[in-house]
Design a protein around this motif. Sequence first.
Motif, PDB file in Angstrom:
ATOM      1  N   GLY A   1       0.823  -1.207   0.000  1.00 54.21           N
ATOM      2  CA  GLY A   1       0.000   0.000   0.000  1.00 54.21           C
ATOM      3  C   GLY A   1       0.858   1.257   0.000  1.00 54.21           C
ATOM      4  N   GLN A   2       1.964   1.229   0.775  1.00 53.03           N
ATOM      5  CA  GLN A   2       2.877   2.369   0.790  1.00 53.03           C
ATOM      6  C   GLN A   2       3.460   2.604  -0.603  1.00 53.03           C
ATOM      7  OE1 GLN A   2       5.252   0.917   4.328  1.00 53.03           O
ATOM      8  NE2 GLN A   2       5.526   3.127   4.553  1.00 53.03           N
ATOM      9  N   ALA A   3       3.844   1.531  -1.276  1.00 54.61           N
ATOM     10  CA  ALA A   3       4.427   1.664  -2.615  1.00 54.61           C
ATOM     11  C   ALA A   3       3.409   2.252  -3.590  1.00 54.61           C
ATOM     12  CB  ALA A   3       4.926   0.306  -3.120  1.00 54.61           C
ATOM     13  N   ARG A   4       2.156   1.803  -3.491  1.00 62.69           N
ATOM     14  CA  ARG A   4       1.108   2.383  -4.354  1.00 62.69           C
ATOM     15  C   ARG A   4       0.910   3.855  -4.025  1.00 62.69           C
ATOM     16  NH1 ARG A   4      -1.472  -2.518  -3.332  1.00 62.69           N
ATOM     17  NH2 ARG A   4      -2.808  -1.511  -1.781  1.00 62.69           N
ATOM     18  N   GLY A   5       0.988   4.190  -2.737  1.00 58.32           N
ATOM     19  CA  GLY A   5       0.840   5.586  -2.327  1.00 58.32           C
ATOM     20  C   GLY A   5       1.934   6.469  -2.900  1.00 58.32           C
ATOM     21  N   ILE A   6       3.150   5.955  -2.928  1.00 58.68           N
ATOM     22  CA  ILE A   6       4.267   6.713  -3.502  1.00 58.68           C
ATOM     23  C   ILE A   6       4.043   6.924  -4.992  1.00 58.68           C
ATOM     24  CG2 ILE A   6       6.742   6.657  -4.023  1.00 58.68           C
ATOM     25  CD1 ILE A   6       7.074   5.151  -1.297  1.00 58.68           C
ATOM     26  N   SER A   7       3.594   5.887  -5.659  1.00 62.37           N
ATOM     27  CA  SER A   7       3.310   6.001  -7.086  1.00 62.37           C
ATOM     28  C   SER A   7       2.233   7.062  -7.331  1.00 62.37           C
ATOM     29  CB  SER A   7       2.848   4.638  -7.614  1.00 62.37           C
ATOM     30  OG  SER A   7       2.618   4.701  -8.987  1.00 62.37           O
ATOM     31  N   ARG A   8       1.222   7.054  -6.483  1.00 64.27           N
ATOM     32  CA  ARG A   8       0.145   8.047  -6.597  1.00 64.27           C
ATOM     33  C   ARG A   8       0.692   9.458  -6.349  1.00 64.27           C
ATOM     34  NH1 ARG A   8      -3.182   5.238  -4.080  1.00 64.27           N
ATOM     35  NH2 ARG A   8      -2.648   5.899  -1.968  1.00 64.27           N
ATOM     36  N   MET A   9       1.595   9.593  -5.394  1.00 61.42           N
ATOM     37  CA  MET A   9       2.199  10.902  -5.103  1.00 61.42           C
ATOM     38  C   MET A   9       2.944  11.439  -6.327  1.00 61.42           C
ATOM     39  SD  MET A   9       3.640  10.390  -1.228  1.00 61.42           S
ATOM     40  CE  MET A   9       4.134  12.107  -0.971  1.00 61.42           C
ATOM     41  N   VAL A  10       3.675  10.567  -6.992  1.00 63.18           N
ATOM     42  CA  VAL A  10       4.403  10.985  -8.197  1.00 63.18           C
ATOM     43  C   VAL A  10       3.403  11.378  -9.277  1.00 63.18           C
ATOM     44  CG1 VAL A  10       5.936  10.210 -10.066  1.00 63.18           C
ATOM     45  CG2 VAL A  10       6.474   9.631  -7.676  1.00 63.18           C
ATOM     46  N   ASP A  11       2.374  10.549  -9.454  1.00 62.24           N
ATOM     47  CA  ASP A  11       1.356  10.839 -10.461  1.00 62.24           C
ATOM     48  C   ASP A  11       0.684  12.189 -10.193  1.00 62.24           C
ATOM     49  OD1 ASP A  11      -0.290  10.139 -12.746  1.00 62.24           O
ATOM     50  OD2 ASP A  11      -1.915   9.827 -11.292  1.00 62.24           O
ATOM     51  N   GLU A  12       0.477  12.506  -8.925  1.00 60.41           N
ATOM     52  CA  GLU A  12      -0.167  13.771  -8.548  1.00 60.41           C
ATOM     53  C   GLU A  12       0.834  14.913  -8.394  1.00 60.41           C
ATOM     54  OE1 GLU A  12      -2.291  12.707  -4.997  1.00 60.41           O
ATOM     55  OE2 GLU A  12      -3.716  11.443  -6.100  1.00 60.41           O
ATOM     56  N   GLU A  13       2.090  14.639  -8.740  1.00 56.33           N
ATOM     57  CA  GLU A  13       3.158  15.642  -8.730  1.00 56.33           C
ATOM     58  C   GLU A  13       3.319  16.307  -7.362  1.00 56.33           C
ATOM     59  OE1 GLU A  13       2.584  18.257 -12.084  1.00 56.33           O
ATOM     60  OE2 GLU A  13       2.417  16.557 -13.465  1.00 56.33           O
ATOM     61  N   LYS A  14       3.350  15.479  -6.321  1.00 56.98           N
ATOM     62  CA  LYS A  14       3.548  15.980  -4.955  1.00 56.98           C
ATOM     63  C   LYS A  14       4.981  16.466  -4.794  1.00 56.98           C
ATOM     64  CE  LYS A  14      -0.565  14.975  -3.496  1.00 56.98           C
ATOM     65  NZ  LYS A  14      -1.537  15.983  -3.192  1.00 56.98           N
ATOM     66  N   TYR A  15       5.220  17.184  -3.716  1.00 63.35           N
ATOM     67  CA  TYR A  15       6.523  17.773  -3.421  1.00 63.35           C
ATOM     68  C   TYR A  15       7.583  16.686  -3.272  1.00 63.35           C
ATOM     69  CZ  TYR A  15       9.879  20.855  -1.047  1.00 63.35           C
ATOM     70  OH  TYR A  15      10.987  21.588  -0.681  1.00 63.35           O
ATOM     71  N   CYS A  16       8.748  16.923  -3.884  1.00 66.96           N
ATOM     72  CA  CYS A  16       9.844  15.933  -3.922  1.00 66.96           C
ATOM     73  C   CYS A  16      10.216  15.412  -2.533  1.00 66.96           C
ATOM     74  CB  CYS A  16      11.095  16.545  -4.558  1.00 66.96           C
ATOM     75  SG  CYS A  16      10.866  17.178  -6.212  1.00 66.96           S
ATOM     76  N   ILE A  17      10.364  16.302  -1.585  1.00 67.36           N
ATOM     77  CA  ILE A  17      10.788  15.911  -0.241  1.00 67.36           C
ATOM     78  C   ILE A  17       9.746  15.014   0.407  1.00 67.36           C
ATOM     79  CG2 ILE A  17      11.370  16.754   2.077  1.00 67.36           C
ATOM     80  CD1 ILE A  17      13.569  17.148  -0.107  1.00 67.36           C
ATOM     81  N   ASP A  18       8.478  15.268   0.175  1.00 71.08           N
ATOM     82  CA  ASP A  18       7.422  14.412   0.717  1.00 71.08           C
ATOM     83  C   ASP A  18       7.507  13.004   0.137  1.00 71.08           C
ATOM     84  OD1 ASP A  18       6.516  16.559   2.201  1.00 71.08           O
ATOM     85  OD2 ASP A  18       4.916  17.079   0.780  1.00 71.08           O
ATOM     86  N   ILE A  19       7.796  12.915  -1.143  1.00 70.86           N
ATOM     87  CA  ILE A  19       7.956  11.609  -1.791  1.00 70.86           C
ATOM     88  C   ILE A  19       9.183  10.900  -1.231  1.00 70.86           C
ATOM     89  CG2 ILE A  19       8.391  10.418  -3.977  1.00 70.86           C
ATOM     90  CD1 ILE A  19       6.818  12.745  -5.341  1.00 70.86           C
ATOM     91  N   LEU A  20      10.286  11.619  -1.091  1.00 75.76           N
ATOM     92  CA  LEU A  20      11.501  11.022  -0.543  1.00 75.76           C
ATOM     93  C   LEU A  20      11.295  10.532   0.890  1.00 75.76           C
ATOM     94  CD1 LEU A  20      14.124  13.494  -2.001  1.00 75.76           C
ATOM     95  CD2 LEU A  20      13.798  11.086  -2.645  1.00 75.76           C
ATOM     96  N   THR A  21      10.517  11.266   1.657  1.00 79.41           N
ATOM     97  CA  THR A  21      10.203  10.852   3.028  1.00 79.41           C
ATOM     98  C   THR A  21       9.447   9.526   3.019  1.00 79.41           C
ATOM     99  OG1 THR A  21      10.154  13.139   3.799  1.00 79.41           O
ATOM    100  CG2 THR A  21       8.970  11.521   5.142  1.00 79.41           C
ATOM    101  N   GLN A  22       8.503   9.392   2.106  1.00 74.34           N
ATOM    102  CA  GLN A  22       7.737   8.150   2.012  1.00 74.34           C
ATOM    103  C   GLN A  22       8.598   6.996   1.512  1.00 74.34           C
ATOM    104  OE1 GLN A  22       4.712   7.653   3.323  1.00 74.34           O
ATOM    105  NE2 GLN A  22       5.092   9.728   4.058  1.00 74.34           N
ATOM    106  N   ILE A  23       9.529   7.282   0.611  1.00 79.20           N
ATOM    107  CA  ILE A  23      10.454   6.248   0.138  1.00 79.20           C
ATOM    108  C   ILE A  23      11.332   5.766   1.290  1.00 79.20           C
ATOM    109  CG2 ILE A  23      12.494   5.842  -1.314  1.00 79.20           C
ATOM    110  CD1 ILE A  23      11.075   7.578  -3.464  1.00 79.20           C
ATOM    111  N   SER A  24      11.771   6.689   2.128  1.00 81.89           N
ATOM    112  CA  SER A  24      12.566   6.320   3.295  1.00 81.89           C
ATOM    113  C   SER A  24      11.766   5.425   4.238  1.00 81.89           C
ATOM    114  CB  SER A  24      13.028   7.588   4.021  1.00 81.89           C
ATOM    115  OG  SER A  24      13.740   7.254   5.180  1.00 81.89           O
ATOM    116  N   ALA A  25      10.498   5.759   4.464  1.00 83.48           N
ATOM    117  CA  ALA A  25       9.639   4.944   5.328  1.00 83.48           C
ATOM    118  C   ALA A  25       9.432   3.555   4.735  1.00 83.48           C
ATOM    119  CB  ALA A  25       8.295   5.644   5.532  1.00 83.48           C
TER     120      ALA A  25
END
Length: 103
Positions: free
Chosen positions: A30-54
């Motif tokens: 689910g986290q991985a799908r959420g990250i993919s969704r964040m990229v698709d929605e063009e979320k802030y880079c640092i927020d995506i990196l934080t989720q990748i770290s988690a």
Amino acid sequence: MEAVQHTQGSAHGYISDKEKYLQRLKRIEGQARGISRMVDEEKYCIDILTQISALTSALQAVGLGLLDDHLAHCVVDAARKDGPEAQEKLKEASDAIARLVKS
């Protein structure tokens, strides 16, 4: 990635915690799908990196848990029997630790 053959009928060390591992892996999925969704929605880079770290931490926790179960069950059982299987299990564990350390 090379798979190691195991004898039929031998239970893996994680089997008693199988449901716990499956639940954790579903959350990771689910986290991985959420990250993919964040990229698709063009979320802030640092927020995506934080989720990748988690996500990376969650995967490492599962890996370390499986390694601990492997050592406590598979390696200990093989060591009790001694012989070539014990050496093989120790080498497998050592190689797995090396892979986890690299990641």
